[in-house]
Design an enzyme around this catalytic site. Structure first.
Site, short mmCIF file in Angstrom:
data_model
loop_
_atom_site.label_atom_id
_atom_site.label_comp_id
_atom_site.label_asym_id
_atom_site.label_seq_id
_atom_site.Cartn_x
_atom_site.Cartn_y
_atom_site.Cartn_z
CE1 TYR A 52 -4.06 1.43 -0.40
CE2 TYR A 52 -3.48 2.87 1.72
CZ TYR A 52 -4.34 2.69 0.63
OH TYR A 52 -5.50 3.35 0.45
CE LYS A 90 -7.33 6.10 0.57
NZ LYS A 90 -8.64 6.74 0.07
O1 0WE Z 1 -6.86 3.03 -1.79
C1 0WE Z 1 -6.79 2.08 -2.48
C2 0WE Z 1 -6.47 1.88 -4.01
C3 0WE Z 1 -6.36 3.15 -4.49
C4 0WE Z 1 -5.41 3.44 -6.01
C5 0WE Z 1 -5.70 2.36 -6.62
C6 0WE Z 1 -4.85 2.44 -7.84
C7 0WE Z 1 -4.78 1.41 -9.11
C8 0WE Z 1 -4.29 1.99 -10.42
C9 0WE Z 1 -4.69 4.33 -6.04
N1 0WE Z 1 -3.78 4.49 -6.95
C10 0WE Z 1 -3.80 3.66 -8.05
N2 0WE Z 1 -2.97 3.63 -9.15
C11 0WE Z 1 -3.13 3.02 -10.07
O2 0WE Z 1 -2.41 3.16 -11.14
N3 0WE Z 1 -7.31 0.73 -1.73
C12 0WE Z 1 -7.76 0.83 -0.28
C13 0WE Z 1 -7.30 -0.38 -2.53
C14 0WE Z 1 -6.03 -1.10 -2.41
O3 0WE Z 1 -5.20 -0.95 -2.68
C15 0WE Z 1 -3.98 -1.60 -2.23
C16 0WE Z 1 -4.54 -2.38 -1.39
C17 0WE Z 1 -5.70 -1.98 -1.12
C18 0WE Z 1 -6.75 -2.54 -0.37
C19 0WE Z 1 -2.74 -1.49 -2.77
C20 0WE Z 1 -1.71 -2.32 -2.23
C21 0WE Z 1 -2.16 -3.27 -1.02
C22 0WE Z 1 -3.48 -3.18 -0.62
#
Ligand code: 0WE
Length: 258
Positions: free
Chosen positions: A157, A164
């Site tokens: 993450y 966050k």
């Molecule tokens: O906040 C998130 C992810 C938001 C996000 C997703 C992406 C995908 C594509 C932010 N930036 C990007 N950039 C991109 O290029 N989450 C809470 C979901 C999430 O993402 C993770 C998680 C979880 C849960 C990434 C790594 C580990 C766990």
């Protein structure tokens, strides 16, 4: 009568029918809210207009949160439809893909750090500032989406966890600042959901499986469940709640050793 009857709600971050923002939109509509949606770019315009239509709405407005001009323009446009605004749902986040893979320190760049914080945290306060006049004095509420990675070191993450953490601090500072005008500010810390955004993340499926195996309710949270909690927090039923982070994660955050 629904518990959001007559409330005017602006929802950002609907990109597909699996979006957390879509779960929020459906729950809030069910409870009687009038909904306006935003779309990030022209590629998403038609799709978001169709989602708006499903909510009985004709209001779909462009918003790329990296643009000051688009943020200002959004509320100018919204004022042409509505004379005030009761709720904003901020369901937007971004870090460059390379920052969400491998080791935190290895993948870290100044550019990635700044982008993650700008798009995922600054944008929430920017919307709060630009909407201030429209939301003043009507028991309004702002809601954003956060994740456990803000307070625990979650593998991969990485810099999104810092963004966050900033967003959660933003919730508290906005709550203190906007409380006197009657606006509440909260966040939902949702468990992992298989959305379009998540499909770009390596190891995501195995992380979902791991959560399912260990979390108290033995399943991942649904967008309907997040939507129901969002509808509550943005309604007058939650009139005493501000500056808070509500975990809607099937209990995962309480665990020490799974
Ligand atoms: O906040 C998130 C992810 C938001 C996000 C997703 C992406 C995908 C594509 C932010 N930036 C990007 N950039 C991109 O290029 N989450 C809470 C979901 C999430 O993402 C993770 C998680 C979880 C849960 C990434 C790594 C580990 C766990």
């Amino acid at each position: 009568m629904g518990f959001l009857q007559g409330k005017k709600v602006l929802i950002t971050g609907v990109a597909s029918n699996r979006s957390i923002a879509w779960g929020c939109a459906q729950a809030m509509r069910r409870e009687g809210a009038e909904i306006a949606l935003t779309y990030q770019n022209d590629k998403l315009k038609t799709r978001v207009e169709e989602f708006a239509a499903k909510l009985g709405s004709t209001i779909a407005l462009p918003l790329d949160v990296s643009s000051d001009r688009e943020i200002t323009h959004l509320f100018t446009e919204l004022e042409a439809h509505w004379d005030g605004l009761d709720v904003i749902v901020h369901s937007v986040a971004f870090a460059p893909q390379h920052e969400l893979a491998g080791d935190y320190v290895e993948g870290l760049t100044r550019e990635g750090f700044l982008t993650a914080h700008e798009i995922s945290s600054y944008s929430f306060s920017a919307l709060a500032k630009a909407s201030r006049r429209m939301m003043e004095g009507r028991n309004g509420s702002l809601l954003t989406m956060t994740f456990l990675g803000s307070v625990r070191a979650v593998p991969y993450y990485n810099v999104m966890g810092l963004a966050k953490a900033s967003l959660e601090a933003n919730v508290r500072y906005l709550a203190a600042s906007l409380g006197p005008q009657g606006t509440r500010v909260n966040a939902i810390s949702a468990g992992p959901v298989q959305t379009l955004a998540a499909s770009g993340i390596s190891h995501f499926r195995s992380m979902l499986k791991q959560v399912e195996r260990h979390t108290p309710l033995r399943r991942t949270v649904t967008t309907e469940e997040v939507g129901n909690a969002a509808a509550f927090l943005c309604s007058d039923l939650a009139s005493g709640i501000t500056g808070d982070i509500l975990y809607v994660d099937t209990g995962f955050n309480i665990l020490g050793l799974g």
